[in-house]
Write a protein that holds these residues in place. Structure first.
Motif, PDB file in Angstrom:
ATOM      1  N   VAL A   7       0.750  -1.050   0.074  1.00  0.00           N
ATOM      2  CA  VAL A   7      -0.027  -0.080  -0.027  1.00  0.00           C
ATOM      3  C   VAL A   7       0.963   1.354  -0.019  1.00  0.00           C
ATOM      4  CG1 VAL A   7      -1.817   1.443   1.129  1.00  0.00           C
ATOM      5  CG2 VAL A   7      -1.880  -1.164   1.303  1.00  0.00           C
ATOM      6  N   GLY A   8       1.007   1.927  -1.096  1.00  0.00           N
ATOM      7  CA  GLY A   8       1.791   2.976  -1.397  1.00  0.00           C
ATOM      8  C   GLY A   8       3.029   2.622  -2.067  1.00  0.00           C
ATOM      9  N   GLY A   9       3.222   3.478  -3.194  1.00  0.00           N
ATOM     10  CA  GLY A   9       4.432   3.326  -4.081  1.00  0.00           C
ATOM     11  C   GLY A   9       5.342   4.274  -4.031  1.00  0.00           C
ATOM     12  N   GLY A  10       5.613   4.801  -2.800  1.00  0.00           N
ATOM     13  CA  GLY A  10       6.986   6.086  -2.696  1.00  0.00           C
ATOM     14  C   GLY A  10       8.181   5.277  -2.455  1.00  0.00           C
ATOM     15  N   TYR A  11       9.070   5.882  -1.896  1.00  0.00           N
ATOM     16  CA  TYR A  11      10.398   5.298  -1.669  1.00  0.00           C
ATOM     17  C   TYR A  11      10.192   3.813  -1.116  1.00  0.00           C
ATOM     18  CZ  TYR A  11      12.316  10.036  -1.579  1.00  0.00           C
ATOM     19  OH  TYR A  11      12.633  11.218  -1.974  1.00  0.00           O
ATOM     20  N   ALA A  12       9.671   3.770  -0.086  1.00  0.00           N
ATOM     21  CA  ALA A  12       9.601   2.257   0.691  1.00  0.00           C
ATOM     22  C   ALA A  12       8.816   1.309   0.038  1.00  0.00           C
ATOM     23  CB  ALA A  12       9.059   2.575   2.230  1.00  0.00           C
ATOM     24  N   LEU A  37      -1.093   7.538  -7.581  1.00  0.00           N
ATOM     25  CA  LEU A  37      -0.319   8.013  -8.647  1.00  0.00           C
ATOM     26  C   LEU A  37       0.457   6.791  -9.214  1.00  0.00           C
ATOM     27  CD1 LEU A  37       1.242  10.901  -6.787  1.00  0.00           C
ATOM     28  CD2 LEU A  37      -0.319  10.944  -8.379  1.00  0.00           C
ATOM     29  N   PRO A  38       0.695   7.088 -10.689  1.00  0.00           N
ATOM     30  CA  PRO A  38       1.563   5.919 -11.416  1.00  0.00           C
ATOM     31  C   PRO A  38       3.010   5.857 -11.280  1.00  0.00           C
ATOM     32  CG  PRO A  38       0.614   7.676 -12.873  1.00  0.00           C
ATOM     33  CD  PRO A  38       0.426   7.990 -11.636  1.00  0.00           C
ATOM     34  N   TYR A  39       3.400   6.829 -10.224  1.00  0.00           N
ATOM     35  CA  TYR A  39       4.829   6.922 -10.380  1.00  0.00           C
ATOM     36  C   TYR A  39       5.288   7.267  -8.813  1.00  0.00           C
ATOM     37  CZ  TYR A  39       2.995  11.579 -10.787  1.00  0.00           C
ATOM     38  OH  TYR A  39       2.327  12.860 -10.283  1.00  0.00           O
ATOM     39  N   MET A  40       6.625   7.124  -8.713  1.00  0.00           N
ATOM     40  CA  MET A  40       7.365   7.460  -7.403  1.00  0.00           C
ATOM     41  C   MET A  40       7.930   8.808  -7.447  1.00  0.00           C
ATOM     42  SD  MET A  40      10.867   6.155  -5.551  1.00  0.00           S
ATOM     43  CE  MET A  40      11.556   7.586  -6.082  1.00  0.00           C
ATOM     44  N   THR A  41       7.781   9.702  -6.644  1.00  0.00           N
ATOM     45  CA  THR A  41       8.392  10.947  -6.679  1.00  0.00           C
ATOM     46  C   THR A  41       9.551  11.177  -5.827  1.00  0.00           C
ATOM     47  OG1 THR A  41       6.155  12.151  -6.873  1.00  0.00           O
ATOM     48  CG2 THR A  41       8.080  13.580  -6.088  1.00  0.00           C
ATOM     49  N   TYR A  42      10.788  11.483  -6.467  1.00  0.00           N
ATOM     50  CA  TYR A  42      11.972  11.774  -5.748  1.00  0.00           C
ATOM     51  C   TYR A  42      11.810  13.087  -5.188  1.00  0.00           C
ATOM     52  CZ  TYR A  42      16.931  11.176  -4.621  1.00  0.00           C
ATOM     53  OH  TYR A  42      18.208  11.270  -3.997  1.00  0.00           O
ATOM     54  N   GLN A 327      16.575   8.572   3.336  1.00  0.00           N
ATOM     55  CA  GLN A 327      17.623   7.607   3.547  1.00  0.00           C
ATOM     56  C   GLN A 327      17.061   6.333   4.299  1.00  0.00           C
ATOM     57  OE1 GLN A 327      21.318   8.248   5.609  1.00  0.00           O
ATOM     58  NE2 GLN A 327      21.418  10.649   4.793  1.00  0.00           N
ATOM     59  N   HIS A 328      16.405   6.704   5.205  1.00  0.00           N
ATOM     60  CA  HIS A 328      15.576   5.602   5.806  1.00  0.00           C
ATOM     61  C   HIS A 328      14.805   4.582   5.016  1.00  0.00           C
ATOM     62  CE1 HIS A 328      17.815   5.950   9.907  1.00  0.00           C
ATOM     63  NE2 HIS A 328      17.152   7.035   9.857  1.00  0.00           N
ATOM     64  N   ALA A 329      13.818   5.518   4.402  1.00  0.00           N
ATOM     65  CA  ALA A 329      12.639   4.763   3.693  1.00  0.00           C
ATOM     66  C   ALA A 329      13.471   3.934   2.511  1.00  0.00           C
ATOM     67  CB  ALA A 329      11.705   5.741   2.959  1.00  0.00           C
ATOM     68  N   VAL A 330      14.409   4.434   1.873  1.00  0.00           N
ATOM     69  CA  VAL A 330      14.795   3.439   0.722  1.00  0.00           C
ATOM     70  C   VAL A 330      15.508   2.118   1.378  1.00  0.00           C
ATOM     71  CG1 VAL A 330      16.875   3.248  -0.934  1.00  0.00           C
ATOM     72  CG2 VAL A 330      15.272   5.293  -0.850  1.00  0.00           C
ATOM     73  N   ARG A 331      16.261   2.295   2.404  1.00  0.00           N
ATOM     74  CA  ARG A 331      16.883   1.238   2.890  1.00  0.00           C
ATOM     75  C   ARG A 331      16.024   0.329   3.775  1.00  0.00           C
ATOM     76  NH1 ARG A 331      20.391   5.513   2.651  1.00  0.00           N
ATOM     77  NH2 ARG A 331      22.426   4.986   1.819  1.00  0.00           N
ATOM     78  N   GLN A 332      14.917   1.067   4.516  1.00  0.00           N
ATOM     79  CA  GLN A 332      13.947   0.176   5.093  1.00  0.00           C
ATOM     80  C   GLN A 332      13.212  -0.784   3.968  1.00  0.00           C
ATOM     81  OE1 GLN A 332      11.513   2.738   7.291  1.00  0.00           O
ATOM     82  NE2 GLN A 332      13.093   3.285   8.902  1.00  0.00           N
ATOM     83  N   GLY A 333      12.715  -0.172   2.868  1.00  0.00           N
ATOM     84  CA  GLY A 333      12.334  -0.959   1.874  1.00  0.00           C
ATOM     85  C   GLY A 333      12.902  -2.245   1.321  1.00  0.00           C
ATOM     86  N   LYS A 334      14.281  -1.975   1.206  1.00  0.00           N
ATOM     87  CA  LYS A 334      15.246  -3.042   0.852  1.00  0.00           C
ATOM     88  C   LYS A 334      15.273  -4.099   1.817  1.00  0.00           C
ATOM     89  CE  LYS A 334      18.205  -0.137  -2.083  1.00  0.00           C
ATOM     90  NZ  LYS A 334      19.623   0.586  -2.412  1.00  0.00           N
ATOM     91  N   GLN A 335      15.228  -3.728   2.980  1.00  0.00           N
ATOM     92  CA  GLN A 335      15.380  -4.780   4.148  1.00  0.00           C
ATOM     93  C   GLN A 335      14.056  -5.483   4.377  1.00  0.00           C
ATOM     94  OE1 GLN A 335      18.323  -5.363   5.913  1.00  0.00           O
ATOM     95  NE2 GLN A 335      17.090  -7.206   6.614  1.00  0.00           N
TER      96      GLN A 335
END
Length: 439
Positions: A7-12, A37-42, A327-335
């Motif tokens: 649920v949610g297509g941002g960073y994480a 939205l059909p995209y992730m916003t940086y 910083q956290h959202a990207v790394r949390q998504g990967k973990q």
């Protein structure tokens, strides 16, 4: 085959889906991502989009182009009933429907946090979406066009007054980038001078940019002052009705462009779920990114990013939790993706831990600030570091190349200071001249 609902297509959410595609075996699970939205916003690039340094489409990453095996649903999630493991999906067109899942990943991100200040909801604009950044850019450029035709006076001052509320990273970067854009616009409008422009930032605390040292923040204040940009510390906005701003100091301003960057809060979509939240509306989580309640782990529920209260094991978080940043959202998504795959295979998940690498801010072309521990860099070198870091950090190589292409093009050809505000009413030009039946 188990279904994983994100649920949610941002960073994480985006990085969770991207890494699940990489690590899941064929047929091991179905991944579904739902976002309006059909995209992730940086989002770190939004100030540069507002300043015209980056093409708006290059600061977003398409879900469907880069998530090849994920089922992408462009719609709103209006509710999640984890007890029955169903989510209510509301598409923009068509009927609302229920979607069953086996695991849910709540990564709905954050929204602008505002206060009930008269006029703010009607007059201000945020800086959380690409659409807001484009609207700010077009408004400032159009206001210069209008002001250049007016004599000196209150109406022209109003058009050339920009007010940013909030002195965190988002506010300072937006403020400084817009100051840079305004200075560039002066070259195109010889009728105006820098003294005709008025830039004000309002910050309730006694300092700006708490992520950097006091010394670095003082350098930023001095740099902004040298560029005719005023920062009001220990000042609150008390009213913004009809663009007339009243400050707690007794001062008043008239502005046609008010930008709100004073904090964020967890996405209100959580109000439509039966998942446990803390006093700030964030999902309660443990370090391995599983949702928890008073009885322990909530089975098959995961969370990451701004919507989650994830303990910061590095000891550097505010209140013991990871701060809401990329910083956290990207790394949390990967973990989270690693942990989810591990659980599907009967293995134990691992805790998320990340020590803050530092903070870097772009303050307009040629100016920047970087802080990592006690080490700080300011000025032109920090601006290069800012572009280098974020140029690499935006996901997907095709996005990186497009952004770098924008920067190189602007360096060679100059900034593109064209407003496309007419796009908001695209049929107006056609309708003005279209023939209509008589009678």
């Amino acid at each position: 085959m188990p279904r994983i609902l994100i649920v949610g297509g941002g960073y994480a959410g985006f990085y969770t889906a991207l890494k699940l595609e990489k690590w899941l075996r064929k047929g091991e699970a179905e991944v579904v991502l739902v976002d309006p939205l059909p995209y992730m916003t940086y989002q770190p690039f939004l100030p540069e989009v507002a300043a015209g340094s980056i093409e708006p489409r290059h600061a977003v990453v398409s879900h469907r182009r880069h998530l090849r095996s994920t089922r992408v649903i462009t719609a709103k999630v209006s509710g999640v009933n984890h007890a029955s493991k169903t989510a209510t999906i509301e598409p923009e067109v068509g009927e609302t429907f229920e979607l069953d899942y086996d695991h849910v990943v709540m990564t709905a991100g954050s929204v602008s946090r505002t206060f009930p200040i008269p006029g703010v909801a009607d007059e201000a604009i945020g800086m959380k979406s690409i659409e807001e950044a484009v609207a700010v850019r077009d408004r400032l450029i159009d206001n210069f066009h209008r002001a250049a035709l007016l004599p000196a006076g209150p109406e022209r001052d109003r058009l050339l007054t920009v007010v940013v509320v909030g002195g965190g990273f988002a506010g300072i970067e937006t403020f400084a980038e817009l100051r840079s854009l305004a200075s560039a616009l002066l070259r195109d409008h010889p009728q105006l001078t820098i003294d005709d422009t008025h830039f004000h930032l309002i910050e309730a605390m006694g300092r700006i940019m708490p992520e950097v040292s006091l010394k670095t923040s003082h350098w930023v204040l001095k740099n902004l002052a040298q560029r005719a940009a005023i920062v009001h510390l220990e000042t609150q906005l008390t009213s913004a009705v009809d663009g007339h701003l009243e400050l707690s100091t007794g001062e008043s301003l008239e502005s046609d462009l008010i930008i709100w960057t004073a904090g964020v809060m967890a996405n209100p979509v959580l109000r439509g779920t039966d998942l446990p939240v803390d006093e700030r509306g964030r999902l309660r989580a443990q370090p391995d990114l599983r949702v928890i309640d008073d009885n322990g782990v909530v089975d098959a529920a995961w969370t990451a990013g701004d919507v989650a209260a994830v303990p910061d094991l590095s000891g550097g978080g505010v209140g013991g939790f990871c701060v809401p940043n990329a910083q956290h959202a990207v790394r949390q998504g990967k973990q989270l993706a690693k942990n989810l795959v591990a659980v599907l295979r009967g293995e134990d998940p691992k805790d998320y831990e990340h020590k803050n690498l530092g903070a870097v801010a772009g303050l307009g072309i040629g100016y920047g600030a970087f802080q990592s521990g006690k080490f700080a860099v300011t000025g032109f070198p920090a601006w290069i570091m800012h572009r280098g870091y974020h140029g690499l950090a935006i996901p997907m190589w095709e996005r990186k190349l497009r952004v770098v292409g924008d920067w190189v093009g602007n360096f060679v050809l100059g900034r593109d200071n064209v407003s496309l505000s007419a796009r908001e009413e695209p049929a107006a030009y056609f309708q003005e001249f279209a023939a209509r039946p008589k009678g």
